[in-house]
Write a protein that holds these residues in place. Structure first.
Motif, short mmCIF file in Angstrom:
data_model
loop_
_atom_site.label_atom_id
_atom_site.label_comp_id
_atom_site.label_asym_id
_atom_site.label_seq_id
_atom_site.Cartn_x
_atom_site.Cartn_y
_atom_site.Cartn_z
N THR A 1 0.82 -1.22 0.00
CA THR A 1 0.00 0.00 0.00
C THR A 1 0.85 1.27 0.00
OG1 THR A 1 -0.17 -0.09 2.42
CG2 THR A 1 -1.93 -1.15 1.14
N ARG A 2 2.10 1.14 0.43
CA ARG A 2 3.00 2.29 0.39
C ARG A 2 4.43 1.81 0.14
NH1 ARG A 2 0.99 6.46 5.21
NH2 ARG A 2 -1.09 6.83 4.32
N THR A 3 5.20 2.66 -0.52
CA THR A 3 6.62 2.38 -0.74
C THR A 3 7.41 3.63 -0.36
OG1 THR A 3 6.73 3.20 -3.01
CG2 THR A 3 5.98 0.93 -2.70
N SER A 4 8.68 3.46 -0.07
CA SER A 4 9.53 4.60 0.23
C SER A 4 10.98 4.27 -0.11
CB SER A 4 9.43 4.99 1.71
OG SER A 4 10.04 4.00 2.52
N LEU B 1 14.01 0.52 -4.59
CA LEU B 1 14.17 1.84 -5.18
C LEU B 1 13.47 1.94 -6.53
CD1 LEU B 1 17.94 2.41 -4.34
CD2 LEU B 1 15.96 3.15 -3.03
N MET B 2 13.52 0.86 -7.30
CA MET B 2 12.84 0.85 -8.60
C MET B 2 11.33 0.90 -8.45
SD MET B 2 14.67 -1.68 -11.36
CE MET B 2 15.41 -2.80 -10.18
N LEU B 3 10.79 0.05 -7.58
CA LEU B 3 9.33 0.01 -7.43
C LEU B 3 8.82 1.29 -6.81
CD1 LEU B 3 6.81 -1.65 -7.90
CD2 LEU B 3 7.08 -2.62 -5.61
N ASP B 4 9.57 1.87 -5.89
CA ASP B 4 9.16 3.14 -5.28
C ASP B 4 9.08 4.24 -6.34
OD1 ASP B 4 8.69 4.98 -3.00
OD2 ASP B 4 10.65 5.78 -3.55
N GLU B 5 10.06 4.30 -7.22
CA GLU B 5 10.04 5.31 -8.27
C GLU B 5 8.85 5.11 -9.21
OE1 GLU B 5 12.78 6.91 -12.00
OE2 GLU B 5 13.76 5.96 -10.28
N LEU B 6 8.60 3.86 -9.60
CA LEU B 6 7.46 3.58 -10.47
C LEU B 6 6.14 3.87 -9.77
CD1 LEU B 6 6.33 2.42 -13.13
CD2 LEU B 6 6.45 0.15 -12.09
N TYR C 1 5.28 6.04 -7.58
CA TYR C 1 4.94 7.46 -7.48
C TYR C 1 5.18 8.24 -8.77
CZ TYR C 1 4.42 6.61 -2.51
OH TYR C 1 4.00 6.12 -1.28
N SER C 2 5.41 7.51 -9.87
CA SER C 2 5.72 8.17 -11.14
C SER C 2 4.49 8.69 -11.88
CB SER C 2 6.45 7.17 -12.06
OG SER C 2 5.56 6.12 -12.45
N GLY C 3 3.32 8.20 -11.51
CA GLY C 3 2.11 8.54 -12.25
C GLY C 3 1.86 7.63 -13.44
N LYS C 4 2.80 6.72 -13.71
CA LYS C 4 2.65 5.81 -14.85
C LYS C 4 1.76 4.62 -14.55
CE LYS C 4 7.23 6.91 -16.75
NZ LYS C 4 8.55 6.35 -17.15
N LEU C 5 1.70 4.19 -13.30
CA LEU C 5 0.91 3.01 -12.94
C LEU C 5 -0.58 3.33 -12.96
CD1 LEU C 5 2.67 1.13 -10.00
CD2 LEU C 5 2.26 0.31 -12.31
N LYS C 6 -1.34 2.47 -13.62
CA LYS C 6 -2.79 2.62 -13.68
C LYS C 6 -3.46 1.34 -13.18
CE LYS C 6 -1.99 6.54 -15.72
NZ LYS C 6 -2.08 7.81 -14.96
N GLN C 7 -4.72 1.45 -12.81
CA GLN C 7 -5.47 0.29 -12.35
C GLN C 7 -5.38 -0.83 -13.38
OE1 GLN C 7 -7.29 0.13 -9.40
NE2 GLN C 7 -6.69 2.19 -8.79
N GLY C 8 -5.06 -2.02 -12.92
CA GLY C 8 -4.98 -3.17 -13.80
C GLY C 8 -3.59 -3.45 -14.35
N HIS C 9 -2.67 -2.50 -14.23
CA HIS C 9 -1.31 -2.73 -14.70
C HIS C 9 -0.64 -3.85 -13.89
CE1 HIS C 9 -0.40 1.35 -16.88
NE2 HIS C 9 -1.22 0.56 -17.55
N ARG C 10 0.11 -4.67 -14.60
CA ARG C 10 0.86 -5.75 -13.94
C ARG C 10 2.34 -5.42 -13.96
NH1 ARG C 10 -2.10 -11.17 -16.42
NH2 ARG C 10 -3.63 -11.43 -14.75
N VAL C 11 3.00 -5.72 -12.84
CA VAL C 11 4.41 -5.40 -12.66
C VAL C 11 5.16 -6.66 -12.26
CG1 VAL C 11 6.06 -3.99 -11.37
CG2 VAL C 11 3.78 -3.07 -11.90
N LEU C 12 6.24 -6.97 -12.97
CA LEU C 12 7.06 -8.13 -12.66
C LEU C 12 8.39 -7.68 -12.07
CD1 LEU C 12 6.85 -11.29 -13.05
CD2 LEU C 12 8.39 -10.96 -14.99
N LEU C 13 8.72 -8.20 -10.89
CA LEU C 13 9.99 -7.90 -10.22
C LEU C 13 10.96 -9.05 -10.45
CD1 LEU C 13 8.62 -6.67 -6.74
CD2 LEU C 13 8.81 -5.38 -8.89
#
Length: 376
Positions: A7-10, A339-344, A346-358
């Motif tokens: 729910t939050r990253t930093s 650091l990567m996921l935190d930047e993404l 709060y980047s404004g690029k993530l939208k509902q339904g987007h999938r992210v692979l780490l």
């Protein structure tokens, strides 16, 4: 089983960014001479900026625990505070001391209330192992929420004074002594920082990331040690600092971070690609169904090799799907994926339904972690 959400990253990066030409001003020059391999390594790894928890005199400004505590505190506000948290899991490669554990020392700085803790050891995957423990604790219902962290304070180990004793010994027998490549190599690869994730059994705010699955594996049963500290190879044997005379620790740079680049090049991409593709198949998903791929890579040298590896397996990744910040953040080991996921996030690029692979490899003895998240 509960659903689990990040729910939050930093993140926290200490001091000002250090550019390539200024690195030796902070880390120093071994024997008073510039490194012979620095420019070659920097050209290959593609890193332009990084952060050190050292001042210009080489003094530590933030301990590892302090870096971590700052990142954790940045997760919270009036809506939720650390006193509401059930579990803290802190991964790092190099804690400030052998013991007490890194999580204990971080908790001591954070204070508030007694709390459940975990301190996974390792290198880059240590942060993902902390992630996994936090995730599973909330998933099982043992915790309503949890915090995981990845952090590194490696710069003090990279300072030139750690190699001076070895350099003096080499000077006695060589006209032009030079520190072994396996030791000098990582002086120009690694840096400091910390990141943290808040896990809850419900969404919070406008954007959360549901954890769909997470997989981890080790290939230590079939591959040798590649990256290490606190030991040396002697007579084809891995020798711990515990076996050595204390006088040897300085002469042989026992506590320098070292890497066998031959093993690294031979296996790190091959094994990682195999593992990721196996799990994409297992979970019946392809890269065409994933919006962002976040790879922790130690060097941009490996980026094209990673792309080609996936293509050869029949899992091509489009250029627009990649998201990484290595060139301007640096290789921060277990903290890099945070650091990567935190930047993404709060980047404004993530939208509902987007999938992210780490994707997180660890070259110490070849371990890997992969996780799929969905923005909700």
């Amino acid at each position: 089983m509960n659903e689990v959400f990040i729910t939050r990253t930093s993140s926290f990066l200490p001091n000002e960014a250090v550019e390539n030409d200024n690195m030796e001003q902070i880390l120093g020059m071994v024997g008073g001479h510039p490194s012979r391999v620095r420019s070659i390594i920097l050209r290959q790894n593609g890193i332009k900026k990084r952060y050190y928890s050292l001042d210009r005199e080489g003094k530590i400004v933030y301990t590892n625990a302090e870096l971590t505590a700052i990142a954790v505190n940045k997760l919270f506000d009036q809506a939720i505070s650390f006193k509401d948290i059930d579990l803290l899991a802190c991964g790092t490669s190099l804690p400030d001391q052998l013991f007490p554990s890194h999580a204990v020392m971080t908790h001591g700085l954070l204070g508030n209330k007694p709390i459940d803790l975990l301190s996974p050891s390792g290198v880059c995957c240590a942060g993902m192992h902390a992630f996994k423990h936090a995730y599973l604790s909330v998933l099982s219902g043992m915790s309503q929420n949890a915090v995981s962290t990845g952090s590194e304070l490696v710069s003090p180990v990279l300072r030139a004074d750690n190699f001076e004793e070895e350099y003096k010994m080499l000077s006695l027998v060589e006209e032009k002594p030079i520190i072994a490549f396996e030791k000098d190599f990582l002086r120009w690869m690694l840096s400091d920082g910390a990141g943290a994730f808040l896990f809850e059994n419900r969404c919070r705010g406008d954007l959360s990331l549901r954890i769909d699955w997470l997989e981890s594996i080790s290939y230590a049963n079939e591959l040798e040690v590649c990256m290490y500290a606190g030991a040396i190879f002697e007579n084809e044997r891995f020798k711990s600092w515990k076996e050595a005379d204390p006088l040897e620790w300085g002469r042989e740079s026992y506590f320098a971070v070292k890497q066998n680049t031959r093993l690294l090049g031979a296996h790190v991409i091959e094994k990682g690609v195999d593992f990721v593709c196996e799990n994409l198949c297992k979970h019946d998903i392809g890269f065409n169904e994933i919006d962002y791929v976040l790879p922790h890579i130690s060097s941009m040298y490996f980026f094209d090799k990673l792309k080609k590896g996936f293509e050869m397996k029949g899992y091509p990744v489009a250029d627009g799907q990649w998201f990484l910040n290595l060139p301007y953040v640096g290789n921060v080991g277990s903290a890099s994926i945070y650091l990567m996921l935190d930047e993404l996030f709060y980047s404004g690029k993530l939208k509902q339904g987007h999938r992210v692979l780490l994707l997180v490899p660890e070259s110490s003895r070849f371990s890997y972690s992969v996780a799929l998240l969905t923005a909700v």
